[in-house]
Design a protein around this motif. Sequence first.
Motif, PDB file in Angstrom:
ATOM      1  N   ARG A  19       7.431  -5.374   9.520  1.00 17.14           N
ATOM      2  CA  ARG A  19       8.021  -6.267   8.518  1.00 17.14           C
ATOM      3  C   ARG A  19       9.537  -6.141   8.558  1.00 17.14           C
ATOM      4  N   ASP A  22       1.442  -9.195  -0.614  1.00 14.73           N
ATOM      5  CA  ASP A  22       0.687 -10.355  -0.147  1.00 14.73           C
ATOM      6  C   ASP A  22      -0.125  -9.968   1.087  1.00 14.73           C
ATOM      7  N   ALA A  23      -0.771 -10.922   1.714  1.00 10.80           N
ATOM      8  CA  ALA A  23      -1.631 -10.653   2.870  1.00 10.80           C
ATOM      9  C   ALA A  23      -0.871 -10.054   4.052  1.00 10.80           C
ATOM     10  N   ASP A  24       0.441 -10.301   4.127  1.00 12.41           N
ATOM     11  CA  ASP A  24       1.255  -9.777   5.229  1.00 12.41           C
ATOM     12  C   ASP A  24       1.914  -8.437   4.906  1.00 12.41           C
ATOM     13  N   TYR A  44       4.141  -7.907   2.471  1.00 12.97           N
ATOM     14  CA  TYR A  44       5.418  -8.081   1.781  1.00 12.97           C
ATOM     15  C   TYR A  44       5.168  -8.081   0.266  1.00 12.97           C
ATOM     16  N   SER A  52       4.611  -9.311  -3.261  1.00 14.34           N
ATOM     17  CA  SER A  52       4.156 -10.629  -3.715  1.00 14.34           C
ATOM     18  C   SER A  52       5.014 -11.167  -4.856  1.00 14.34           C
TER      19      SER A  52
END
Length: 139
Positions: free
Chosen positions: A3, A47-49, A51, A53
């Motif tokens: 990320r 979130d799903a990645d 990061y 939310s």
Amino acid sequence: MARIYATSEDYQAYTGQTPPSDAEVLLAKASRFLESNVFKICWYEVDADGYPSNALVRQAFRDAACAQTEWYDEIGDTTGATGAGWGSVSLGSASLSRSVTNVSGAASPAREIAPAVLDVLGASDLTPDVFRLGSVVDW
């Protein structure tokens, strides 16, 4: 995939300065450093990645990456290598010395969290319901 929390454009907006030529590399290093040394001991939803939310938390992480990158640019070191090493060196009449207690570079300013990072992450709008700095959770 790693990320990366900020872009060159974010850096320019945060600092008001033209980004260094290697800004993308520095931002990636800063993101990895902060993730492994700061963000992993904090509480926030992702979130799903992976990061944050929450928009405020994500903005704080972006600003923190920019602050750490600005620190790297100011000190001219991202690895700690300039802080590692020799006790004394002589070459002709020139003599240099440095404490030998820092042989790994771990105590180098490059391996420190920039003071501005803690300013960003300690902002009053990051309330405990969305972000906790240094939160340890026992599952």
